[in-house]
Design a protein around this motif. Structure first.
Motif, PDB file in Angstrom:
ATOM      1  N   TYR A 192      41.936 -18.251 -10.837  1.00 32.91           N
ATOM      2  CA  TYR A 192      42.785 -19.305 -10.276  1.00 32.91           C
ATOM      3  C   TYR A 192      41.925 -20.245  -9.438  1.00 32.91           C
ATOM      4  CZ  TYR A 192      46.765 -16.447 -11.687  1.00 32.91           C
ATOM      5  OH  TYR A 192      47.685 -15.727 -12.428  1.00 32.91           O
ATOM      6  N   LEU A 193      42.025 -21.539  -9.738  1.00 32.55           N
ATOM      7  CA  LEU A 193      41.205 -22.547  -9.070  1.00 32.55           C
ATOM      8  C   LEU A 193      42.101 -23.623  -8.466  1.00 32.55           C
ATOM      9  CD1 LEU A 193      38.577 -22.852 -11.919  1.00 32.55           C
ATOM     10  CD2 LEU A 193      38.222 -21.718  -9.736  1.00 32.55           C
ATOM     11  N   LEU A 194      41.977 -23.801  -7.150  1.00 35.53           N
ATOM     12  CA  LEU A 194      42.728 -24.817  -6.408  1.00 35.53           C
ATOM     13  C   LEU A 194      41.711 -25.727  -5.724  1.00 35.53           C
ATOM     14  CD1 LEU A 194      45.478 -25.874  -5.263  1.00 35.53           C
ATOM     15  CD2 LEU A 194      45.211 -24.184  -3.419  1.00 35.53           C
ATOM     16  N   PRO A 195      41.160 -26.705  -6.453  1.00 30.98           N
ATOM     17  CA  PRO A 195      40.079 -27.507  -5.863  1.00 30.98           C
ATOM     18  C   PRO A 195      40.506 -28.326  -4.658  1.00 30.98           C
ATOM     19  CG  PRO A 195      40.110 -27.703  -8.262  1.00 30.98           C
ATOM     20  CD  PRO A 195      41.383 -27.017  -7.867  1.00 30.98           C
ATOM     21  N   MET A 196      41.721 -28.900  -4.696  1.00 32.71           N
ATOM     22  CA  MET A 196      42.147 -29.809  -3.630  1.00 32.71           C
ATOM     23  C   MET A 196      43.368 -29.212  -2.928  1.00 32.71           C
ATOM     24  SD  MET A 196      42.993 -33.920  -3.828  1.00 32.71           S
ATOM     25  CE  MET A 196      41.468 -34.296  -4.704  1.00 32.71           C
ATOM     26  N   TYR A 197      43.088 -28.322  -1.963  1.00 37.33           N
ATOM     27  CA  TYR A 197      44.143 -27.642  -1.222  1.00 37.33           C
ATOM     28  C   TYR A 197      44.912 -28.630  -0.348  1.00 37.33           C
ATOM     29  CZ  TYR A 197      46.011 -23.674   1.555  1.00 37.33           C
ATOM     30  OH  TYR A 197      46.810 -22.749   2.174  1.00 37.33           O
ATOM     31  N   ASN A 198      44.206 -29.613   0.199  1.00 40.20           N
ATOM     32  CA  ASN A 198      44.787 -30.532   1.181  1.00 40.20           C
ATOM     33  C   ASN A 198      44.647 -31.970   0.686  1.00 40.20           C
ATOM     34  OD1 ASN A 198      45.570 -31.981   3.444  1.00 40.20           O
ATOM     35  ND2 ASN A 198      43.926 -31.224   4.772  1.00 40.20           N
ATOM     36  N   PRO A 199      45.465 -32.387  -0.288  1.00 42.08           N
ATOM     37  CA  PRO A 199      45.318 -33.751  -0.808  1.00 42.08           C
ATOM     38  C   PRO A 199      45.570 -34.834   0.230  1.00 42.08           C
ATOM     39  CG  PRO A 199      47.300 -32.703  -1.682  1.00 42.08           C
ATOM     40  CD  PRO A 199      46.514 -31.632  -0.994  1.00 42.08           C
ATOM     41  N   ASP A 200      46.470 -34.588   1.180  1.00 43.23           N
ATOM     42  CA  ASP A 200      46.692 -35.582   2.239  1.00 43.23           C
ATOM     43  C   ASP A 200      45.395 -35.850   2.992  1.00 43.23           C
ATOM     44  OD1 ASP A 200      49.302 -35.298   1.443  1.00 43.23           O
ATOM     45  OD2 ASP A 200      50.029 -34.457   3.325  1.00 43.23           O
ATOM     46  N   GLY A 201      44.715 -34.778   3.390  1.00 41.92           N
ATOM     47  CA  GLY A 201      43.470 -34.920   4.127  1.00 41.92           C
ATOM     48  C   GLY A 201      42.345 -35.480   3.275  1.00 41.92           C
ATOM     49  N   TYR A 202      42.325 -35.129   2.004  1.00 41.25           N
ATOM     50  CA  TYR A 202      41.304 -35.671   1.104  1.00 41.25           C
ATOM     51  C   TYR A 202      41.447 -37.182   0.996  1.00 41.25           C
ATOM     52  CZ  TYR A 202      38.371 -36.031  -3.099  1.00 41.25           C
ATOM     53  OH  TYR A 202      37.381 -36.368  -4.008  1.00 41.25           O
ATOM     54  N   ILE A 203      42.674 -37.636   0.827  1.00 39.80           N
ATOM     55  CA  ILE A 203      42.921 -39.076   0.681  1.00 39.80           C
ATOM     56  C   ILE A 203      42.545 -39.834   1.955  1.00 39.80           C
ATOM     57  CG2 ILE A 203      44.757 -40.795   0.398  1.00 39.80           C
ATOM     58  CD1 ILE A 203      46.170 -38.711  -1.430  1.00 39.80           C
ATOM     59  N   SER A 204      42.882 -39.254   3.118  1.00 42.12           N
ATOM     60  CA  SER A 204      42.641 -39.946   4.399  1.00 42.12           C
ATOM     61  C   SER A 204      41.317 -39.562   5.050  1.00 42.12           C
ATOM     62  CB  SER A 204      43.790 -39.643   5.366  1.00 42.12           C
ATOM     63  OG  SER A 204      43.825 -38.254   5.666  1.00 42.12           O
ATOM     64  N   SER A 205      40.540 -38.693   4.389  1.00 43.66           N
ATOM     65  CA  SER A 205      39.276 -38.182   4.951  1.00 43.66           C
ATOM     66  C   SER A 205      39.509 -37.555   6.323  1.00 43.66           C
ATOM     67  CB  SER A 205      38.219 -39.285   5.026  1.00 43.66           C
ATOM     68  OG  SER A 205      37.859 -39.719   3.730  1.00 43.66           O
ATOM     69  N   SER A 206      40.571 -36.782   6.431  1.00 43.63           N
ATOM     70  CA  SER A 206      40.929 -36.123   7.689  1.00 43.63           C
ATOM     71  C   SER A 206      40.871 -34.613   7.524  1.00 43.63           C
ATOM     72  CB  SER A 206      42.339 -36.529   8.122  1.00 43.63           C
ATOM     73  OG  SER A 206      42.789 -35.731   9.199  1.00 43.63           O
ATOM     74  N   ARG A 207      40.531 -33.941   8.581  1.00 50.74           N
ATOM     75  CA  ARG A 207      40.559 -32.481   8.596  1.00 50.74           C
ATOM     76  C   ARG A 207      41.971 -31.958   8.345  1.00 50.74           C
ATOM     77  NH1 ARG A 207      37.254 -28.676  11.106  1.00 50.74           N
ATOM     78  NH2 ARG A 207      38.247 -26.760  11.824  1.00 50.74           N
ATOM     79  N   TYR A 208      42.963 -32.714   8.821  1.00 55.78           N
ATOM     80  CA  TYR A 208      44.333 -32.221   8.864  1.00 55.78           C
ATOM     81  C   TYR A 208      45.141 -32.682   7.651  1.00 55.78           C
ATOM     82  CZ  TYR A 208      42.701 -31.890  13.674  1.00 55.78           C
ATOM     83  OH  TYR A 208      41.953 -31.624  14.786  1.00 55.78           O
ATOM     84  N   ASN A 209      46.313 -32.081   7.473  1.00 53.41           N
ATOM     85  CA  ASN A 209      47.226 -32.563   6.441  1.00 53.41           C
ATOM     86  C   ASN A 209      47.996 -33.770   6.977  1.00 53.41           C
ATOM     87  OD1 ASN A 209      49.207 -31.496   8.156  1.00 53.41           O
ATOM     88  ND2 ASN A 209      50.324 -30.474   6.508  1.00 53.41           N
ATOM     89  N   GLY A 210      48.978 -34.248   6.217  1.00 47.88           N
ATOM     90  CA  GLY A 210      49.719 -35.440   6.625  1.00 47.88           C
ATOM     91  C   GLY A 210      50.588 -35.244   7.832  1.00 47.88           C
ATOM     92  N   ASN A 211      50.747 -34.004   8.288  1.00 45.61           N
ATOM     93  CA  ASN A 211      51.532 -33.697   9.478  1.00 45.61           C
ATOM     94  C   ASN A 211      50.635 -33.402  10.679  1.00 45.61           C
ATOM     95  OD1 ASN A 211      54.019 -33.293  10.798  1.00 45.61           O
ATOM     96  ND2 ASN A 211      53.977 -31.088  10.410  1.00 45.61           N
ATOM     97  N   SER A 212      49.353 -33.756  10.572  1.00 45.19           N
ATOM     98  CA  SER A 212      48.365 -33.538  11.641  1.00 45.19           C
ATOM     99  C   SER A 212      48.211 -32.068  12.002  1.00 45.19           C
ATOM    100  CB  SER A 212      48.735 -34.355  12.895  1.00 45.19           C
ATOM    101  OG  SER A 212      48.762 -35.735  12.595  1.00 45.19           O
TER     102      SER A 212
END
Length: 665
Positions: A192-212
């Motif tokens: 099982y491969l989940l490359p992008m666990y946090n797409p919100d953070g990937y898009i915004s280049s943030s450590r956090y998800n879209g809920n901070s």
């Protein structure tokens, strides 16, 4: 290296970065790992700790705040944020955008259906897709094969973690059927491969998800006392989706890729090794050493070599019976794209060896001795006396063990414990043993707390017990629930209201008490059932207005020695009379979501009138209907005749498993 010392008396320092939100890579020279949480309170992102200090990414304002607290700061790399962005945007780079990534995953799955199955685990806080790729020789079905899990980018700005996980996916697909090692692994494992666990953070280049929220502080093992930990354990949809995946597909190994340093971090992260080391330290160190053999990253207990973390993935992984790591793979979180291939090539042999080693140890199948159907169960292995779980749908279990002799106990609600002694993992051949385990139903065996979902953090200096000690029937081995702290447990199956008491809470020692709440969902709504204040406290869920509960939440007043929770006069198996009830026809609801009315379909139709109960998430009955034949239209109103409030409800036919009904605006 240029040094910039911030002094408290300075009224102003000219910023060396382009925008207030940009961050410098800095070293705090007079800080240790004991300062990490204090540093994080400023909003700075801690990368790692070593003998020279704490290495952090911080804005100018955060640096000023840290200097005011007396910290001495050296700038390692000005505007590290800008460097990461330029690395990401390189024209020859292979860091995909989110949209490109989603499209590519779909293309890979469509063009390789023989070994790939693409699954959307759920949605992120901002509604982006969490895409999981399963790679196996029969990806559309669950087979009795060891499962392994790799994920990247739980911290969205650590894009190299996404890159090497995605590269592993591509490598396996491209080399299947031509490379003998890859072919053997794909044919004999479920990967099982989940490359992008946090797409919100990937898009915004943030450590956090879209809920901070820091998703690696939001897991349920020792949750709390962290910055950006979320409103509650598993409050974030990303973690809820991965948790559900783990329950469906327990893995042998669970790797989460990070960046900002290089290190193989194994449990525990919530405490130092002198306070507590995992019961199977020899296993995790053996596997870590094999990864280190290829990468030379070095390895150790997370809290010792990095810093203390509550609510991490790897701690929860091991608490659920999986070997878990956070593996830091690069000093830069988003290095130039030209470094993706070298980083992946460095990790590839270690990745393949972990997949290979998942086949070693103890494996088998657990079924009902009478029916031959799979039985979801706990597997306790001594001498460490630690548990894992089998597949709830297939019944197979897989656990890495080194050559040696072990004792296994298989435990399921409503079945007699089955213990197998002298299980030998051989030192030759494939170093694996397979067991066929058949459990015997026992109507005298009670339901018990089957699974730990979350608990509040403990003080590891004084509390060295584990929440899994509250699972199973009473055995006088307790989890110490500290004053004011909470634990959430899953009974595995609903406990239905009957005459008298339905639950008993066992306290093994002390005089403390605990408030007990129940719900049909581990997310609530929670209803107070009573207070456990004696060695044995019996509770009647009907007195709280509930028809059934499956999940329990206990909150301690004082140090509560929680030994066990059991069902009273109810077992985990079905009697002949219950089987007749359970064989009632399944129901379907249309439309779902519904607004004012919904049609219930039974297939085949009932011959006698049957009862439908509509309950809220807390298990409270909202409305009762009678159905005969094949269908009935339900008016979604309460007893007062008013339309029911929008939300989640459950509809159950007699005592069958309830079906979820959503009432929309």
């Amino acid at each position: 290296m240029r040094t910039w010392i911030l002094i408290f008396l300075c009224a102003f320092v000219t910023p060396l970065i382009s925008t207030p939100e940009s961050r410098d890579l800095i070293r705090i020279t007079n800080a240790t790992r004991d300062d990490v949480r204090n540093i994080e309170h400023s909003g700075a992102w801690v990368n790692y700790v070593n003998r020279t200090g704490v290495v952090v990414e911080a804005t100018v304002n955060q640096q000023r705040a840290l200097a005011e607290k007396g910290y001495r700061i050296e700038i390692i790399t000005p505007d590290i944020t800008g460097i990461y962005e330029r690395n990401f945007q390189e024209s020859d780079g292979r860091y995909l955008t989110y949209a490109e990534y989603c499209d590519t995953m779909a293309v890979i799955a469509t063009t390789n259906p023989a070994i790939c199955r693409l699954e959307t685990l759920g949605l992120s806080y901002r509604g982006n897709l969490l895409l999981m790729m399963k790679i196996s020789d029969n990806p559309q079905i669950d087979e009795p094969e060891p499962a392994v899990h790799f994920e990247g980018d739980i911290h969205g700005d650590e894009k190299i973690g996404w890159a090497i996980t995605f590269e592993l996916l591509k490598y396996l697909v491209r080399n299947y059927s031509t490379d003998t090692i890859v072919t053997r692994l794909v044919d004999s494992r479920e990967i099982y491969l989940l490359p992008m666990y946090n797409p919100d953070g990937y898009i915004s280049s943030s450590r956090y998800n879209g809920n901070s929220v820091d998703l690696n502080r939001n897991w349920g093992w020792m949750w709390g006392d962290e910055i950006s930990q979320g409103a509650s354990p598993f409050s974030e949809p990303e973690n809820q989706a991965v948790l559900a995946h783990i329950w469906r597909n327990p893995a042998v190994t669970f790797v989460s890729y990070h960046a900002g340093t290089t290190f193989i971090s194994h449990p525990w992260s919530y405490c130092y090794s002198y306070q507590n080391a995992i019961p199977e330290l020899n296993l995790i160190q053996f596997l870590s050493a094999r990864y280190d053999h290829w990468t030379h990253y070095t390895y150790g207990q997370g809290a010792d070599s990095m810093y203390l973390i509550n609510g991490s993935t790897k701690d929860f992984d091991y608490g659920y019976g999986m070997m878990g790591w956070s593996i830091e793979v690069h000093l830069q979180k988003t290095p130039p794209a030209s470094e993706i291939d070298p980083c992946f090539n460095l990790n590839l042999p270690a990745m393949l060896e972990l997949i290979h080693l998942a086949g070693k140890g103890i494996h088998g199948m657990v079924t009902d001795v009478l029916t031959g159907t799979p039985v979801p169960c706990q597997i306790w292995v001594r001498p460490a006396d630690w548990l894992s779980y089998n597949s709830p749908t297939v019944g197979d279990f897989h656990r890495f063990y080194l050559p040696g002799t072990y004792t296994l106990t298989f435990r399921a609600p409503g079945y007699r414990d089955t213990t197998i002694e002298n299980v030998i993992v051989p030192a030759t051949g494939d170093s694996a043993v397979w067991l066929e385990v058949r459990l015997t139903p026992d109507s005298t065996a009670p339901l018990f707390a089957y699974r730990h979902i979350y608990n509040s953090f403990v003080n590891p200096s004084s509390n060295r017990t584990y929440p899994v000690r509250a699972l199973g029937p009473r055995d006088s081995t307790a989890f110490l629930l500290d004053n004011g702290k909470t634990i959430c447990l899953d009974m595995g199956k609903p406990v239905y209201n009957r005459e008298g008491s339905e639950l008993v809470i066992y306290r093994s020692s002390g005089t403390a008490s605990a408030q007990v709440q129940g719900a049909q969902s581990w997310q609530g709504l929670w209803v107070t059932l009573g207070t456990a204040s004696a060695p044995e406290t019996y509770l009647d869920i009907g007195s709280a207005g509930l028809d059934s509960v499956r999940f329990l939440r206990l909150t301690a007043s004082g140090t509560f020695y929680l030994d066990a929770v059991e069902g009273v006069n109810t077992s985990g198996i079905t009697t002949d009379k219950q089987r007749q009830t359970d064989h009632q026809p399944p129901l379907r609801i249309f439309p779902n979501p519904a607004r004012t009315t919904a049609v219930v379909y039974l297939n085949p139709p009932t011959q006698q009138p049957a009862t439908l109960k509509l309950t809220d998430p807390a298990g409270r009955t909202v409305q009762t209907f009678t159905i005969a034949g094949q269908s009935r239209t339900l008016s979604l109103k309460g007893p007062d005749g008013r339309r029911l409030k929008p939300g989640v409800y459950f509809l159950r036919l007699n005592r069958q498993t309830p079906v979820r009904l959503v009432i929309s605006e």
